[in-house]
Design a protein around this motif. Sequence first.
Motif, PDB file in Angstrom:
ATOM      1  N   HIS A   1       0.879  -1.205  -0.203  1.00  0.00           N
ATOM      2  CA  HIS A   1       0.023   0.162  -0.148  1.00  0.00           C
ATOM      3  C   HIS A   1       0.806   1.687   0.140  1.00  0.00           C
TER       4      HIS A   1
ATOM      5  N   HIS B   1     -10.696   6.031   4.250  1.00  0.00           N
ATOM      6  CA  HIS B   1      -9.405   6.148   4.004  1.00  0.00           C
ATOM      7  C   HIS B   1      -9.451   5.452   1.365  1.00  0.00           C
TER       8      HIS B   1
ATOM      9  N   HIS C   1      -7.703   8.657  -0.514  1.00  0.00           N
ATOM     10  CA  HIS C   1      -6.762   8.348  -1.414  1.00  0.00           C
ATOM     11  C   HIS C   1      -7.738   8.938  -3.534  1.00  0.00           C
TER      12      HIS C   1
ATOM     13  N   HIS D   1      -3.743  11.527   6.857  1.00  0.00           N
ATOM     14  CA  HIS D   1      -3.312  10.181   6.023  1.00  0.00           C
ATOM     15  C   HIS D   1      -1.960  10.483   5.085  1.00  0.00           C
TER      16      HIS D   1
ATOM     17  N   HIS E   1       1.798   8.981   4.063  1.00  0.00           N
ATOM     18  CA  HIS E   1       2.620   8.676   2.919  1.00  0.00           C
ATOM     19  C   HIS E   1       3.656   9.010   3.081  1.00  0.00           C
TER      20      HIS E   1
HETATM   21 ZN    ZN Z   1      -3.565   5.185   2.686  1.00  0.00          ZN
END
Ligand code: ZN
Length: 252
Positions: A93, A161, A165, A185, A189
């Motif tokens: 991921h 989530h 993205h 989030h 990353h």
């Molecule tokens: Zn993620």
Amino acid sequence: MMSPRQAQFRAVYRAQIAPAYHGLIHVALIYLIGGAALWYAACQIHDATLAQWLVVPAVVVLANLFEWLLHAQVMHRPRRGLMGIYNRHTLAHHQFFTQDAPYHDTTRDYRIVFFPPYALIAFLVMAAILGSILATLWSANAGWFVVCAAACMYMNYEFFHWCCHVQDDRILRRVPFVNTIRRHHIAHHNTAIMMHRNMNLTYPFADWLFGTSDLNRGLLGHLFNGYGTRFIRGDMPKPRSGDRPTPVMAGE
Ligand SMILES: [Zn+2]
Ligand SMILES: [Zn+2]
């Protein structure tokens, strides 16, 4: 801006997704199972008292701590017997999505965005065990509330989530909580901080509580931070162009 290494990882990962895989069926399955568990558990609750209802906020907080713990101690730490989770998260991921290029392209990429449905089933089994204990010690209603709240929190997690993205943020950037977790989030990353910062995936409560957030501010400020970068701690890596979601401009 995607590095050649990330582009190559994406190409290799996409090539090994089974041709029969359908992203929308994957998501439908998660929400069918989660929705059915919620509906079934809710149907078992009768004449609930205020005290029994209070199980819901308690489970919301517990689920938040659990999500933080699982992310920090299993998804980013190789543990014997749980290596599959580490491999899938840290080694897949986080290679597929980086702070520089955090967005998915097609619904086939849902394979790496959403957990496999068995993760939800495992989570529901844990909630059912906790619910049975509570039902034995206290009341059946309280036990069923545990299952209801757990199912909701899991579906909440998957939705938030996904929001992190997805590329188009014209609406998401204005939605409270969603804009907060999206910045939180995507910053996670960044490979420089991914092992120890921003471990929450729904609401950054546990990150605030345990001091693992990249922000230096109070609880309410954390929850409603949105895209703001003003309170990012001074010792965090500086954003490069395109690193972070564009802040909402004043008056926009
Ligand atoms: Zn993620
Ligand atoms: Zn992570």
